[in-house]
Each structure stands twice: as C-alpha cells, then as structure tokens.
Write a protein that holds these residues in place. Structure first.
Motif, PDB file in Angstrom:
ATOM      1  N   LYS A  28       0.833  -1.208   0.000  1.00 50.35           N
ATOM      2  CA  LYS A  28       0.000   0.000   0.000  1.00 50.35           C
ATOM      3  C   LYS A  28       0.869   1.260   0.000  1.00 50.35           C
ATOM      4  O   LYS A  28       0.621   2.182  -0.768  1.00 50.35           O
ATOM      5  CB  LYS A  28      -0.925  -0.031   1.226  1.00 50.35           C
ATOM      6  N   THR A 102      -2.297   8.042   4.764  1.00 51.16           N
ATOM      7  CA  THR A 102      -1.122   8.164   3.897  1.00 51.16           C
ATOM      8  C   THR A 102      -1.469   9.021   2.687  1.00 51.16           C
ATOM      9  O   THR A 102      -0.724   9.951   2.330  1.00 51.16           O
ATOM     10  CB  THR A 102      -0.651   6.767   3.424  1.00 51.16           C
ATOM     11  N   ARG A 105      -2.047  12.837   3.685  1.00 49.94           N
ATOM     12  CA  ARG A 105      -0.867  13.550   4.203  1.00 49.94           C
ATOM     13  C   ARG A 105       0.194  13.704   3.123  1.00 49.94           C
ATOM     14  O   ARG A 105       0.817  14.764   2.998  1.00 49.94           O
ATOM     15  CB  ARG A 105      -0.332  12.831   5.445  1.00 49.94           C
ATOM     16  N   ARG A 133       0.208  17.445  12.307  1.00 52.42           N
ATOM     17  CA  ARG A 133       1.560  16.908  12.123  1.00 52.42           C
ATOM     18  C   ARG A 133       2.097  17.170  10.712  1.00 52.42           C
ATOM     19  O   ARG A 133       3.303  17.116  10.491  1.00 52.42           O
ATOM     20  CB  ARG A 133       1.579  15.414  12.475  1.00 52.42           C
ATOM     21  N   ALA A 173       7.589   9.468  15.346  1.00 52.77           N
ATOM     22  CA  ALA A 173       8.083   8.535  14.324  1.00 52.77           C
ATOM     23  C   ALA A 173       6.983   8.364  13.292  1.00 52.77           C
ATOM     24  O   ALA A 173       6.020   7.643  13.522  1.00 52.77           O
ATOM     25  CB  ALA A 173       8.429   7.195  14.961  1.00 52.77           C
ATOM     26  N   SER A 174       7.089   9.050  12.156  1.00 58.30           N
ATOM     27  CA  SER A 174       6.035   8.964  11.148  1.00 58.30           C
ATOM     28  C   SER A 174       6.596   9.117   9.746  1.00 58.30           C
ATOM     29  O   SER A 174       7.107  10.177   9.377  1.00 58.30           O
ATOM     30  CB  SER A 174       4.973  10.040  11.382  1.00 58.30           C
ATOM     31  N   GLN A 176       4.745   9.151   7.211  1.00 58.61           N
ATOM     32  CA  GLN A 176       3.847  10.048   6.474  1.00 58.61           C
ATOM     33  C   GLN A 176       4.308  11.488   6.615  1.00 58.61           C
ATOM     34  O   GLN A 176       4.322  12.249   5.641  1.00 58.61           O
ATOM     35  CB  GLN A 176       2.410   9.899   6.996  1.00 58.61           C
ATOM     36  N   ILE A 325       4.711  -1.048  12.958  1.00 58.08           N
ATOM     37  CA  ILE A 325       3.662  -0.275  13.619  1.00 58.08           C
ATOM     38  C   ILE A 325       2.255  -0.745  13.237  1.00 58.08           C
ATOM     39  O   ILE A 325       1.359  -0.775  14.069  1.00 58.08           O
ATOM     40  CB  ILE A 325       3.860   1.252  13.393  1.00 58.08           C
ATOM     41  N   ASP A 326       2.078  -1.156  11.966  1.00 59.82           N
ATOM     42  CA  ASP A 326       0.735  -1.578  11.547  1.00 59.82           C
ATOM     43  C   ASP A 326       0.420  -3.022  11.941  1.00 59.82           C
ATOM     44  O   ASP A 326      -0.694  -3.497  11.720  1.00 59.82           O
ATOM     45  CB  ASP A 326       0.590  -1.430  10.023  1.00 59.82           C
ATOM     46  N   LYS A 353      -4.172   5.954  14.640  1.00 57.11           N
ATOM     47  CA  LYS A 353      -4.291   5.293  13.341  1.00 57.11           C
ATOM     48  C   LYS A 353      -5.753   5.368  12.868  1.00 57.11           C
ATOM     49  O   LYS A 353      -6.514   6.201  13.355  1.00 57.11           O
ATOM     50  CB  LYS A 353      -3.799   3.851  13.452  1.00 57.11           C
TER      51      LYS A 353
HETATM   52  C1  S3P Z   1       2.627   4.795   6.251  1.00 60.49           C
HETATM   53  C2  S3P Z   1       3.183   5.180   7.449  1.00 60.49           C
HETATM   54  C3  S3P Z   1       2.670   4.741   8.754  1.00 60.49           C
HETATM   55  C4  S3P Z   1       1.727   3.537   8.626  1.00 60.49           C
HETATM   56  C5  S3P Z   1       0.754   3.712   7.503  1.00 60.49           C
HETATM   57  C6  S3P Z   1       1.493   3.868   6.182  1.00 60.49           C
HETATM   58  C7  S3P Z   1       3.209   5.310   4.991  1.00 60.49           C
HETATM   59  O1  S3P Z   1       1.935   5.811   9.340  1.00 60.49           O
HETATM   60  O2  S3P Z   1       1.048   3.336   9.838  1.00 60.49           O
HETATM   61  O3  S3P Z   1      -0.110   2.595   7.416  1.00 60.49           O
HETATM   62  O4  S3P Z   1       2.898   4.763   3.923  1.00 60.49           O
HETATM   63  O5  S3P Z   1       3.997   6.266   5.063  1.00 60.49           O
HETATM   64  P1  S3P Z   1       2.649   6.954  10.228  1.00 60.49           P
HETATM   65  O6  S3P Z   1       3.441   7.807   9.327  1.00 60.49           O
HETATM   66  O7  S3P Z   1       1.501   7.686  10.861  1.00 60.49           O
HETATM   67  O8  S3P Z   1       3.486   6.218  11.235  1.00 60.49           O
END
Ligand code: S3P
Length: 447
Positions: A28, A102, A105, A133, A173-174, A176, A325-326, A353
């Motif tokens: 994804k 995702t 953002r 954020r 820690a993100s 996104q 994390i997921d 989430k």
């Molecule tokens: C993702 C980052 C993660 C993850 C999400 C997909 C991405 O989120 O939980 O399912 O594709 O950058 P966060 O950036 O909020 O940690």
C-alpha cells in the motif's frame, strides 16, 4: 471515497490446517508513492502490481484532479502521465481521500509548495485523525491550512507561491510526516532536510532516488538525516510494486496459530524498515523460513514458508515499533495463543491510526475472553496457549481494516466463532482477504 456502504458483519471459526500459496496484494505504501511520484515526473510511469484497494484508488483519483493522466490497463497494471515537479493544476473538486491517512498527508505535502489551493476530506475515521503533524511543517514552507478544530478534515490548504526550503525534525516517528516534508521540498529551491529520531519506512527516499532526485541519507548525532535537493526534474520510471508485508502478516499469523498449517507467502518485501513483525514472530518461536531472498522493484523480498508453531510471549523491543507499527493488532491476536505474556511498549502512535488501535484491540480481545493490560503507550496480552482462547465475542472495528482482519484471524483458532460488526473497511487495503484466506482453508463468512 468518504462514504462506505452498509456495514458488513463477518465471522470466522475454527478451521483445519491452512495450506497452499498466499499471493497477497501489492504494498500500500509503495502503491501510493508510485502514483504520486508518477504524477510529479515528466513522461509516462508504468506500474505493475499496484494495490487496487480503496485507499490507493482514492490517491489515483486525486492525482487526476491535480492534472495527471492515470490509466488502468489490466489487473495491477497502471500508467501515469505526469505533470512534472511544480506542474500541479488546481483541483476543481474537493479531494476525498476516503480512509487513507497516507493518501491525504502525502498529497497535502506535494501540493503545499505550488501556487494552488485544495480542499481535502475523508471518511468518518480520517476526519477524526490529526493533520497538524503535516500542516505544521508545510507552514514552514509558506503554505497555509484552514481546517476544523484540532487540525481535522475537512481542510483547505493554500500552497506557498514562493516556497522556502525547510529543515525539520519530526516530533513523532512517522513516515507520512517525513514523506510530506520531502514531497513539499521537491518544489522548494535549495535543500530540504528531514531529521527523524527513529528511522521509519524509507519508500519515499528510495523511490525519489529511483525517479532521479538527489537524496542523501546519513546517521548523525541528531538522528537519521535525509537531505533532498529541491526542484529536480523527476523522470518517469517503471515501478514493480512488491507484495505488502503488512498484508502478508495476516496469512502468516493465521498459519502460526492454526494447528497443522504449512503455507508459503511469496515475494514479500523484507525492507528492514518494515519487517519487525517477522523478527518478533521468530523470537516467539514461530517457524518462518525466508526463502529465495532477492531484490524486486528496488526492495529486498523473500518467499516466506510458515508452519504452525508453539509460541511463547516476549517483550517486543520498543525500538522495533516503527518497523512493525501496523502489525501490533495482529500480533496481539497471535499473543493470545502463546504461553505467557507479550508486552508491547512504545506504541502510543497506535492511538491515532484509522482507529485508536490499542483501545479497539483491548476491547475486542476482552470481549473474546482474553486478559489484557493497557496504558497510553502499552498493550500487554496474557497468552492462553494454543487451545485456551475462548472466542465467542463481537469486536467493533471503528472503520479500521486492520482491526477487522485481526479479529477474523483470532476466530480461526479460538474455541468459539469470532465476529466483527463491520468488515467493509478491509477493502481499503486487502480487497481479496476473504477469498485468499478461505482458499488456504480458513472459514471466514459474511453473516
Ligand atoms: C505509512 C506510514 C505509517 C503507517 C501507515 C502507512 C506510509 O503511518 O502506519 O499505514 O505509507 O507512510 P505513520 O506515518 O503515521 O506512522
């Protein structure tokens, strides 16, 4: 789309051994990025293995609204005729990102440094999630955002006409947030720098490089530092999307808890910023073999052979959280069938989430007779052993695909069937979840 159809109540029940090959859909995270970078480059990007889940389809629609030509040619086969960095048109309609944090953002990031305005919305889950954020760092580039209280959608973003480059340390820690800043930096002159204390998934950096951007990554005293040179000409590429480790997690975990199981999940990304679950499961005693390790589409991949295993609880190292994390929801299901307790600390990000995943898992596990402990940043599951999980409960999914799928896995080895109030969000990330699991021998039904 922000409007889901009617809720779909689903149930799963104890089944015989799972066997066969589980070909899970494309990643994804990588699918979103392939469409977005395709739209920001010059020429035609060809994508194979694209995840055709609702989240990614919403991003495809959004890229069209910003002026790219996005075409489906066959299952998983897509092309994107890009408009180039700085070439986004102003959308005529509201951008509806459905369930996808995702999607919204990253897209806010990449339009924030163009002289255009766009309004974003999403479904009932996405409208509750924090956008501050992303709007905080894009404000440093000169963009403005007007949303509901608490920085919620719907929200209008006015892109910066004359963007300045930014150095930004992510407060959480993100990936996104990191990605939104890097994508905004594409159309700012000079260097944009993102520093993260913990390295998160690095698909944006890898793919930006693949499309011709100058991106350097170094570990410094301040943290993991990513530097992007602004205003590159991105050149269209061919992107082969590997299978999603976060989707692979469901058949893998099912095989570990259903006695007699022996399955193979081919071509799963083993990117070290994504593979924390598999390391954890092995530490719990999981019989997982990594076969045929190779590189596909710029990502390390392997075929996973997974057999039913006697599992024991562990304390999951906190510094592994970003790389899995997921996967905590389905790990907490597996933990219920282990002996001893499994301690998951440093997981506060789960609260923001698609749902508050600590709360959703805690309440659903309790409804199925499992003892848990929780605080703001921790979930502890008291394992009941292979045959000790009562089941028999109904879990509320709160428009969260991973909560729905996790409880469907729970029911496959619990004493009594397990139900969810609404499995419809599964279509956002894993539209073939039921036929794929049932094809291996699972018993998942729509009530
Ligand atoms: C993702 C980052 C993660 C993850 C999400 C997909 C991405 O989120 O939980 O399912 O594709 O950058 P966060 O950036 O909020 O940690």
């Amino acid at each position: 789309m922000s409007g889901h159809g009617d809720p779909i109540r689903m149930s799963s029940q104890k089944c015989g051994p799972l066997s066969g090959v589980a070909e899970v859909p494309g990643d994804k995270s990588i699918s979103h990025r392939a469409l977005i970078l395709g739209a920001l480059s010059v020429g035609e990007t060809k994508i194979t293995g694209l995840l055709e889940g609702e989240d990614v389809l919403d991003t495809a629609k959004a890229m069209r609204a910003f002026g790219a030509t996005v075409t489906q040619h066959g299952p998983g086969e897509w092309s994107v005729q890009g408009v180039g960095v700085g070439g986004f048109a102003e959308p005529e309609q509201v951008i509806d990102c459905g369930n996808s944090g995702t999607g919204v953002r990253l897209i806010m990031g990449c339009m924030a440094t163009s002289d255009i305005t766009a309004t974003f919305t999403g479904d009932g889950s996405l409208r509750k999630r924090p956008m501050g954020r992303v709007t905080d760092p894009i404000a440093l580039f000169g963009a403005k955002a007007y949303g509901r209280q608490g920085g919620r959608l719907p929200m209008t973003v006015v892109g910066a006409a004359d963007p300045a480059p930014v150095t930004y340390t992510t407060p959480m820690a993100s990936a996104q947030v990191k990605s939104a800043v890097l994508l905004a930096g594409l159309n700012a002159p000079g260097q944009t720098v993102v520093i993260e204390k913990v390295a998160t998934r690095d698909h944006t950096e890898r793919m930006l490089r693949g499309f011709g951007a100058d991106v350097t990554v170094e570990d410094t005293n301040e943290g993991h530092k990513i530097t992007l040179q602004g205003r590159p000409e991105l050149v269209a590429q061919t992107v082969a999307v590997p299978r999603d480790p976060s989707s692979a997690a469901f058949p893998v975990c099912a095989a570990l808890i259903v006695p007699g199981s022996d399955i193979t999940v081919p071509g799963v990304s083993q990117n070290p910023t994504r593979n924390g679950l598999f390391i954890t499961l092995k530490e719990m005693g999981g019989d997982i073999e990594f076969l045929n390790e190779r590189e596909e589409g710029g990502e390390p991949v392997a075929d996973l052979r997974v057999r039913h295993s006697a599992l024991h609880g562990i304390e999951v190292p906190e510094d592994r959280a970003a790389s899995m994390i997921d996967e905590y929801p389905v790990l907490s299901v597996v933990a219920a069938f282990a002996t001893g307790k499994t301690v998951m600390k440093g997981v506060h990000e789960l609260r923001v989430k698609e749902s508050d995943r600590i709360d959703a898992m805690a309440r659903g596990l309790e409804a199925n007779g499992i003892t848990i402990e929780e605080d703001e940043d921790t979930l502890i599951v008291h394992g009941m052993g292979q045959d000790g999980v009562p089941g028999g409960g109904v879990a509320a999914t709160h428009l969260d695909h991973r909560i729905a799928m996790s409880f469907m896995i729970l029911g496959l080895a619990a004493q009594k069937p397990v139900s969810v109030d609404d499995g419809s969000p599964i279509a956002t990330s894993f539209p073939i979840f039921e036929p794929l699991l049932n094809g291996l021998g699972a018993k998942i039904t729509r009530d």
